[in-house]
Design a protein around this motif. Structure first.
Motif, mmCIF file in Angstrom:
data_model
loop_
_atom_site.group_PDB
_atom_site.id
_atom_site.type_symbol
_atom_site.label_atom_id
_atom_site.label_comp_id
_atom_site.label_asym_id
_atom_site.label_seq_id
_atom_site.Cartn_x
_atom_site.Cartn_y
_atom_site.Cartn_z
ATOM 1 N N ARG A 3 0.847 -1.195 -0.182
ATOM 2 C CA ARG A 3 0.047 -0.056 -0.043
ATOM 3 C C ARG A 3 0.825 1.271 -0.141
ATOM 4 N NH1 ARG A 3 -5.053 -2.331 1.051
ATOM 5 N NH2 ARG A 3 -4.912 -3.920 2.384
ATOM 6 N N ARG A 5 0.494 3.812 1.148
ATOM 7 C CA ARG A 5 0.839 4.529 2.735
ATOM 8 C C ARG A 5 2.032 4.052 3.644
ATOM 9 N NH1 ARG A 5 -4.491 2.138 3.513
ATOM 10 N NH2 ARG A 5 -4.110 0.453 4.803
ATOM 11 N N ASP A 23 -1.830 -9.617 4.276
ATOM 12 C CA ASP A 23 -2.945 -10.263 3.437
ATOM 13 C C ASP A 23 -2.968 -11.667 4.086
ATOM 14 O OD1 ASP A 23 -4.996 -11.070 2.110
ATOM 15 O OD2 ASP A 23 -3.954 -10.297 0.279
ATOM 16 N N ARG A 29 -6.996 -8.455 6.378
ATOM 17 C CA ARG A 29 -5.749 -7.938 6.851
ATOM 18 C C ARG A 29 -5.636 -8.710 8.234
ATOM 19 N NH1 ARG A 29 -6.996 -1.747 6.229
ATOM 20 N NH2 ARG A 29 -7.372 -1.523 4.177
ATOM 21 N N ALA A 75 -0.319 9.323 -2.068
ATOM 22 C CA ALA A 75 -1.104 8.225 -2.124
ATOM 23 C C ALA A 75 -2.746 8.578 -2.770
ATOM 24 C CB ALA A 75 -1.391 7.570 -0.984
ATOM 25 N N ARG A 77 -6.648 7.228 -3.435
ATOM 26 C CA ARG A 77 -7.648 6.248 -3.031
ATOM 27 C C ARG A 77 -8.752 6.451 -4.105
ATOM 28 N NH1 ARG A 77 -10.058 6.329 2.610
ATOM 29 N NH2 ARG A 77 -8.180 5.516 3.117
#
Length: 79
Positions: A3, A5, A23, A29, A75, A77
């Motif tokens: 990711r 972030r 994952d 998660r 980032a 989204r």
């Protein structure tokens, strides 16, 4: 899953990937098996990841974006 972030991508020099989640099963998660840690990444990979994130932000232009943390790449989204 990687990711944006979790990345620390400075303009110059070494960066890092903060491993704080894993994952576990089908996108669920969980905790990393070896615990939270920071993995150093060389300048070449920093540049590659910065380019990859920039190309993603162009794909999602006009959608909701997330402000980056200091020293991190922006980032994005999808909305």
């Amino acid at each position: 899953m990687l990711r944006p972030r979790a990345l620390r991508l400075p303009d110059e020099g070494w960066g890092a990937i903060d491993v704080v989640e894993a994952d576990v099963d089908g996108g669920q998660r969980g905790e990393p098996k070896t615990g939270n840690r920071s993995v150093p990444i060389p300048p070449e990979l920093v540049g590659l990841l910065r380019s990859w994130i920039a190309s993603l932000s162009q794909l999602f232009r006009g959608r909701k974006s997330i402000p980056s943390r200091a020293g991190h790449a922006a980032a994005v989204r999808p909305a």
